[in-house]
Design a protein around this motif. Structure first.
Motif, PDB file in Angstrom:
ATOM      1  N   GLY A 424       0.792  -1.424   0.031  1.00  0.00           N
ATOM      2  CA  GLY A 424       0.149   0.100   0.018  1.00  0.00           C
ATOM      3  C   GLY A 424       0.831   1.223   0.030  1.00  0.00           C
ATOM      4  O   GLY A 424       0.579   2.020  -0.749  1.00  0.00           O
ATOM      5  N   PRO A 425       1.978   1.413   0.817  1.00  0.00           N
ATOM      6  CA  PRO A 425       2.433   2.513   0.907  1.00  0.00           C
ATOM      7  C   PRO A 425       3.335   2.833  -0.295  1.00  0.00           C
ATOM      8  O   PRO A 425       3.528   3.940  -0.768  1.00  0.00           O
ATOM      9  CB  PRO A 425       3.601   2.386   2.204  1.00  0.00           C
ATOM     10  CG  PRO A 425       2.906   1.342   2.900  1.00  0.00           C
ATOM     11  CD  PRO A 425       2.068   0.708   2.047  1.00  0.00           C
ATOM     12  N   PHE A 426       3.965   1.882  -1.101  1.00  0.00           N
ATOM     13  CA  PHE A 426       4.629   1.702  -2.288  1.00  0.00           C
ATOM     14  C   PHE A 426       3.577   2.479  -3.387  1.00  0.00           C
ATOM     15  O   PHE A 426       3.981   3.499  -4.247  1.00  0.00           O
ATOM     16  CB  PHE A 426       4.984   0.141  -2.769  1.00  0.00           C
ATOM     17  CG  PHE A 426       5.484   0.417  -4.338  1.00  0.00           C
ATOM     18  CD1 PHE A 426       6.666   1.011  -4.518  1.00  0.00           C
ATOM     19  CD2 PHE A 426       4.627   0.029  -5.224  1.00  0.00           C
ATOM     20  CE1 PHE A 426       7.196   0.634  -5.947  1.00  0.00           C
ATOM     21  CE2 PHE A 426       5.078  -0.053  -6.617  1.00  0.00           C
ATOM     22  CZ  PHE A 426       6.318   0.174  -6.988  1.00  0.00           C
ATOM     23  N   TYR A 427       2.246   1.972  -3.461  1.00  0.00           N
ATOM     24  CA  TYR A 427       1.444   2.487  -4.797  1.00  0.00           C
ATOM     25  C   TYR A 427       0.942   3.820  -4.219  1.00  0.00           C
ATOM     26  O   TYR A 427       0.867   4.656  -5.178  1.00  0.00           O
ATOM     27  CB  TYR A 427       0.267   1.555  -4.597  1.00  0.00           C
ATOM     28  CG  TYR A 427       0.378   0.165  -4.979  1.00  0.00           C
ATOM     29  CD1 TYR A 427       0.988  -0.060  -6.155  1.00  0.00           C
ATOM     30  CD2 TYR A 427       0.129  -1.033  -4.103  1.00  0.00           C
ATOM     31  CE1 TYR A 427       1.358  -1.320  -6.934  1.00  0.00           C
ATOM     32  CE2 TYR A 427       0.330  -2.340  -4.633  1.00  0.00           C
ATOM     33  CZ  TYR A 427       0.970  -2.401  -5.767  1.00  0.00           C
ATOM     34  OH  TYR A 427       1.213  -3.647  -6.348  1.00  0.00           O
ATOM     35  N   SER A 428       0.971   4.230  -3.001  1.00  0.00           N
ATOM     36  CA  SER A 428       0.453   5.664  -2.422  1.00  0.00           C
ATOM     37  C   SER A 428       1.582   6.457  -2.948  1.00  0.00           C
ATOM     38  O   SER A 428       1.410   7.755  -3.513  1.00  0.00           O
ATOM     39  CB  SER A 428       0.342   5.767  -0.968  1.00  0.00           C
ATOM     40  OG  SER A 428       0.173   7.289  -0.486  1.00  0.00           O
ATOM     41  N   ALA A 429       3.087   6.075  -2.949  1.00  0.00           N
ATOM     42  CA  ALA A 429       4.131   7.080  -3.313  1.00  0.00           C
ATOM     43  C   ALA A 429       4.126   7.083  -4.639  1.00  0.00           C
ATOM     44  O   ALA A 429       4.356   8.245  -5.229  1.00  0.00           O
ATOM     45  CB  ALA A 429       5.402   6.414  -2.761  1.00  0.00           C
ATOM     46  N   CYS A 430       3.627   6.060  -5.527  1.00  0.00           N
ATOM     47  CA  CYS A 430       3.932   6.023  -7.161  1.00  0.00           C
ATOM     48  C   CYS A 430       2.882   6.870  -7.444  1.00  0.00           C
ATOM     49  O   CYS A 430       2.965   7.891  -8.329  1.00  0.00           O
ATOM     50  CB  CYS A 430       3.386   4.770  -7.538  1.00  0.00           C
ATOM     51  SG  CYS A 430       4.690   3.412  -7.354  1.00  0.00           S
ATOM     52  N   GLN A 431       1.610   7.091  -6.807  1.00  0.00           N
ATOM     53  CA  GLN A 431       0.613   7.851  -7.208  1.00  0.00           C
ATOM     54  C   GLN A 431       0.729   9.328  -6.845  1.00  0.00           C
ATOM     55  O   GLN A 431       0.612  10.375  -7.664  1.00  0.00           O
ATOM     56  CB  GLN A 431      -0.769   7.497  -6.377  1.00  0.00           C
ATOM     57  CG  GLN A 431      -2.194   8.444  -6.872  1.00  0.00           C
ATOM     58  CD  GLN A 431      -3.303   7.775  -6.561  1.00  0.00           C
ATOM     59  OE1 GLN A 431      -3.958   6.796  -7.377  1.00  0.00           O
ATOM     60  NE2 GLN A 431      -3.973   7.795  -5.493  1.00  0.00           N
ATOM     61  N   ALA A 432       1.576   9.660  -5.997  1.00  0.00           N
ATOM     62  CA  ALA A 432       1.965  10.863  -5.345  1.00  0.00           C
ATOM     63  C   ALA A 432       3.162  11.252  -6.702  1.00  0.00           C
ATOM     64  O   ALA A 432       2.978  12.688  -7.181  1.00  0.00           O
ATOM     65  CB  ALA A 432       2.617  10.915  -3.987  1.00  0.00           C
ATOM     66  N   VAL A 433       3.657  10.625  -6.941  1.00  0.00           N
ATOM     67  CA  VAL A 433       4.816  10.728  -8.180  1.00  0.00           C
ATOM     68  C   VAL A 433       3.880  11.215  -9.375  1.00  0.00           C
ATOM     69  O   VAL A 433       4.119  12.108  -9.928  1.00  0.00           O
ATOM     70  CB  VAL A 433       5.840   9.964  -8.399  1.00  0.00           C
ATOM     71  CG1 VAL A 433       6.592  10.008  -9.533  1.00  0.00           C
ATOM     72  CG2 VAL A 433       6.711   9.747  -7.227  1.00  0.00           C
ATOM     73  N   PHE A 434       3.224  10.363  -9.786  1.00  0.00           N
ATOM     74  CA  PHE A 434       2.251  10.468 -10.848  1.00  0.00           C
ATOM     75  C   PHE A 434       1.613  11.810 -11.083  1.00  0.00           C
ATOM     76  O   PHE A 434       1.485  12.581 -11.871  1.00  0.00           O
ATOM     77  CB  PHE A 434       1.319   9.288 -11.338  1.00  0.00           C
ATOM     78  CG  PHE A 434       2.023   7.895 -11.434  1.00  0.00           C
ATOM     79  CD1 PHE A 434       3.364   7.947 -11.824  1.00  0.00           C
ATOM     80  CD2 PHE A 434       1.355   6.731 -11.245  1.00  0.00           C
ATOM     81  CE1 PHE A 434       3.914   6.561 -11.774  1.00  0.00           C
ATOM     82  CE2 PHE A 434       2.074   5.580 -11.545  1.00  0.00           C
ATOM     83  CZ  PHE A 434       3.304   5.777 -11.894  1.00  0.00           C
ATOM     84  N   TYR A 435       0.936  12.159  -9.880  1.00  0.00           N
ATOM     85  CA  TYR A 435       0.023  13.317  -9.614  1.00  0.00           C
ATOM     86  C   TYR A 435       0.845  14.515  -9.696  1.00  0.00           C
ATOM     87  O   TYR A 435       0.480  15.480 -10.532  1.00  0.00           O
ATOM     88  CB  TYR A 435      -0.802  12.944  -8.491  1.00  0.00           C
ATOM     89  CG  TYR A 435      -1.947  14.134  -8.303  1.00  0.00           C
ATOM     90  CD1 TYR A 435      -2.895  14.011  -8.896  1.00  0.00           C
ATOM     91  CD2 TYR A 435      -1.811  15.027  -7.179  1.00  0.00           C
ATOM     92  CE1 TYR A 435      -4.233  14.874  -8.303  1.00  0.00           C
ATOM     93  CE2 TYR A 435      -2.813  16.022  -6.984  1.00  0.00           C
ATOM     94  CZ  TYR A 435      -4.184  15.900  -7.773  1.00  0.00           C
ATOM     95  OH  TYR A 435      -5.125  16.673  -7.473  1.00  0.00           O
ATOM     96  N   THR A 436       1.807  14.449  -9.152  1.00  0.00           N
ATOM     97  CA  THR A 436       2.849  15.589  -9.262  1.00  0.00           C
ATOM     98  C   THR A 436       3.368  15.884 -10.402  1.00  0.00           C
ATOM     99  O   THR A 436       3.300  16.872 -10.887  1.00  0.00           O
ATOM    100  CB  THR A 436       4.056  15.256  -8.129  1.00  0.00           C
ATOM    101  OG1 THR A 436       3.549  15.201  -6.751  1.00  0.00           O
ATOM    102  CG2 THR A 436       4.744  16.844  -8.220  1.00  0.00           C
ATOM    103  N   PHE A 437       3.633  14.937 -11.253  1.00  0.00           N
ATOM    104  CA  PHE A 437       4.174  14.904 -12.437  1.00  0.00           C
ATOM    105  C   PHE A 437       2.968  15.410 -13.607  1.00  0.00           C
ATOM    106  O   PHE A 437       3.182  16.497 -14.326  1.00  0.00           O
ATOM    107  CB  PHE A 437       4.562  13.612 -13.329  1.00  0.00           C
ATOM    108  CG  PHE A 437       5.029  13.615 -14.571  1.00  0.00           C
ATOM    109  CD1 PHE A 437       6.255  14.008 -15.071  1.00  0.00           C
ATOM    110  CD2 PHE A 437       3.980  12.945 -15.455  1.00  0.00           C
ATOM    111  CE1 PHE A 437       6.554  14.029 -16.285  1.00  0.00           C
ATOM    112  CE2 PHE A 437       4.175  12.964 -16.754  1.00  0.00           C
ATOM    113  CZ  PHE A 437       5.540  13.397 -17.290  1.00  0.00           C
ATOM    114  N   VAL A 438       1.806  15.192 -13.396  1.00  0.00           N
ATOM    115  CA  VAL A 438       0.758  15.620 -14.369  1.00  0.00           C
ATOM    116  C   VAL A 438       0.621  17.006 -14.055  1.00  0.00           C
ATOM    117  O   VAL A 438       0.190  17.703 -14.974  1.00  0.00           O
ATOM    118  CB  VAL A 438      -0.688  14.607 -14.046  1.00  0.00           C
ATOM    119  CG1 VAL A 438      -1.864  15.265 -14.401  1.00  0.00           C
ATOM    120  CG2 VAL A 438      -0.401  13.237 -14.222  1.00  0.00           C
TER     121      VAL A 438
END
Length: 621
Positions: A424-438
């Motif tokens: 779960g924390p890994f996917y949350s960090a991935c989403q934070a990276v994707f969202y910031t990049f967008v």
């Protein structure tokens, strides 16, 4: 020195004593008389002491000379009046001053009255109620619009400070009373506003109570916040706007000139324009704007940020954030208090990000807390206009490096598969990276495009996307769709093959309900929300909008580039139609299952001011 006793006698005390002595050895009636005397003694009031000025005679002599303080204290001691019912605020200034002096003398001489006095003062922190009765029925119950209310509040705060001068432990006794007296959150806006305003004033001259007062206020704000979702507030505003529009169109022919002028004046009233239609949102907006104003007043001195005061307030709020805000799911607005405070100086924003990052990467924290910290990091980096690009890059470097280390550790293990419960924390960090990049990709690529692309290529998104943990399957579709479109445009990573494969594996679930069978697909396994999605509270928006990064819609050229159609051959597998949820066709938009699209057509990341749903196939090379 022991306090002198009141020299008072019971009626018949001497005579009864003599009678008892004379009859002790002569008659059994003496024993009865003695028992009667003892009964009279136990039934009589206890003897009282004067602890502040000698005997009663001395107190009376002082009273004749004009010194009334001790006499008033003596009356209070002997009669024990209910001081809470004494109307003293709306009296002449002389009476008020005498009463304040009386309170000071009372609590210094009789500390047993400290709690009643504090409770009485706290009860005046809200407007009095005006109740109109018709027989035994309450016809009207509303707040009293007293013009003297601000002056009465000032007097109450003077009373607290006077009492604290005599009893230094007053703040310790006061805080439980303030908690007890806090109005119910469904009370009128005026009542809540007055009470919170007075609590914040107390925190100024009793700084030791500030942390507890802020925690109390934020706890009440959270109760309001979670009971009024952003969607409910937007729907209420939209319905009200449509109602007003319909009223204008249907009744416009019958309005007289005077009525039209009155209506125009009403619309021009700024107070009316700032009002929220949703009743809970109205209360929340008033209290939020009050607290935001308080924060600015505390931190700014002569128009400049005071580092010491801001740091103290930050410490208070970050502790409250950890205790109340971070564990609360899907709160919409209260977290903007931290957002606003961090805008005062970059150092506080960086400290907040570092604090969240420690929460995310610490394996000793519960997974739900780590995932919430990831949501806050992504939303904060995307929405905070005051965070410079260099800080965004530093955070991206930190998170992406952690993701690569996490993947490296998982490659040789037995848990290298897609599972929210495990990672779960890994996917949350991935989403934070994707969202910031967008949100930040234009800034990352602005200036020197070549250097920007080199930086993005150094992040090695391909390894993250292609890993066996498959983050594109877990993150929100709206985030994944934009990430895929942008990375494909700049040839950073090709995501569509993985997305299509994930869509095939995302089998819909048929649920039977009273309204019939429904097909649902779990499209938010992380239970994600973005804490800093747009603020919809009208008064609070005025504080947040200048420092808030809204979603910038794509230009016409960009849309044309993304929307170039691509011809796809109709697949022969009949099951594909069911899995994709649409008839095979050669449209530009590739289908997700209908339930997935419906669930995210109004998702947090696609609400007002956020990127809309977009899932498009890249144009052929």
């Amino acid at each position: 020195m022991a306090a002198p006793l009141l020299h008072t006698r019971l009626p018949g005390d001497t005579a009864a004593s003599a009678s008892t002595v004379n009859t002790l050895g002569t008659s059994r009636t003496g024993i009865s008389s003695m028992l009667a005397l003892e009964n009279d003694f136990f039934n009589s009031p206890p003897r009282k002491t004067v602890r502040f000025g000698g005997t009663v005679t001395e107190v009376l002599l002082k009273y004749k000379k004009g010194e009334t303080n001790d006499f008033e204290l003596l009356k209070n001691q002997l009669l024990d009046p209910d001081i809470k019912r004494l109307p003293w605020l709306n009296r002449s200034q002389t009476v008020v001053e005498e009463y304040l002096a009386f309170l000071g003398n009372l609590v210094s001489a009789q500390t047993v009255f400290l709690r009643p006095c504090l409770s009485m003062i706290a009860s005046h922190f809200v407007p009095p109620r005006v109740i109109i009765k018709d027989g035994n029925v309450d016809v009207s119950d509303s707040d009293d619009e007293d013009d003297n209310l601000p002056a009465n509040f000032d007097t109450c705060h003077r009373a607290l400070q006077i009492i604290a001068r005599y009893v230094p432990s007053t703040p310790w006794f006061l805080m439980p009373i303030l908690v007890e007296k806090f109005p119910f959150v469904r009370k009128s806006e005026r009542t809540l506003e007055c009470y919170v305003h007075n609590l914040l004033r107390i925190s100024v001259y009793f700084p030791t109570l500030r942390h507890e007062i802020l925690e109390l206020i934020i706890e009440k704000l959270l109760k309001l916040d979670v009971s009024a979702s952003r969607q409910d507030i937007e729907d209420a505003e939209e319905t009200a706007a449509q109602t007003c529009g319909g009223t204008d169109s249907t009744e416009g022919l019958f309005n007289m000139d005077e009525d039209e002028e009155t209506e125009h004046e009403t619309r021009a009233d700024p107070k009316r324009l700032d009002q929220m239609v949703h009743p809970v949102a109205e209360r929340l907006d008033i209290l939020m704007s009050l607290l935001l104003s308080y924060m600015k007043d505390v931190c700014y001195v002569d128009g400049k940020v005071d580092n010491g005061k801001t740091k103290d307030l930050y410490r208070n709020l970050i502790n409250i954030f950890d205790k109340l805000l971070l564990p609360t799911h899907a709160s919409c607005h209260v977290q903007f208090l931290m957002f606003y405070l961090c805008s005062f100086k970059l150092g506080f924003a960086e400290a907040f990000l570092e604090h969240l990052w420690k929460k995310l990467q610490d394996p000793s924290n519960p997974a739900i807390i780590r995932q919430a910290a990831g949501n806050y990091i992504g939303s904060f980096l995307a929405r905070a206009k005051f965070i410079p690009l260099i800080t965004v890059k530093s955070c991206l470097d930190l998170m992406v490096n952690w993701l690569h280390i996490y993947l490296h550790n998982q490659d040789s293990g037995t848990k290298a598969f897609c599972d929210v419960a495990l990672h779960g924390p890994f996917y949350s960090a991935c989403q934070a990276v994707f969202y910031t990049f967008v949100f930040r990709h234009k800034q990352l690529l602005s200036g020197n495009l070549k250097e920007g692309l080199q930086y993005l290529q150094s992040l090695n998104f391909e390894r993250i996307v292609m890993s066996q943990l498959n983050p594109l399957k877990i993150c929100l579709p709206s985030v994944v769709n934009f990430f895929a479109a942008i990375t494909n445009k700049y040839q950073l990573v090709f995501c569509y093959t993985i997305i299509e494969r994930n869509n095939r594996q995302m089998l819909p679930v048929i649920r039977s309900t009273a309204g019939g069978d429904s097909v649902q697909t779990c499209t938010n396994p992380l239970d994600t929300f973005f804490p800093f999605d747009p603020c919809v509270l009208k008064r609070s928006k005025k504080f947040i909008d200048p420092i808030y990064q809204i979603w910038e819609d794509m230009s016409a050229e960009e849309l044309q580039e993304f929307k170039k159609p691509i011809k796809k051959e109709i697949m022969e597998d009949e099951d594909d139609d069911f899995l994709k949820g649409e008839v095979p066709q050669s449209d530009a938009v590739i289908g997700i299952t209908p339930s997935s699209l419906d669930a995210h057509s109004r998702s947090p990341s696609s609400s007002m001011g956020s990127p809309p749903m977009l899932y498009m196939q890249p144009s052929p090379l």
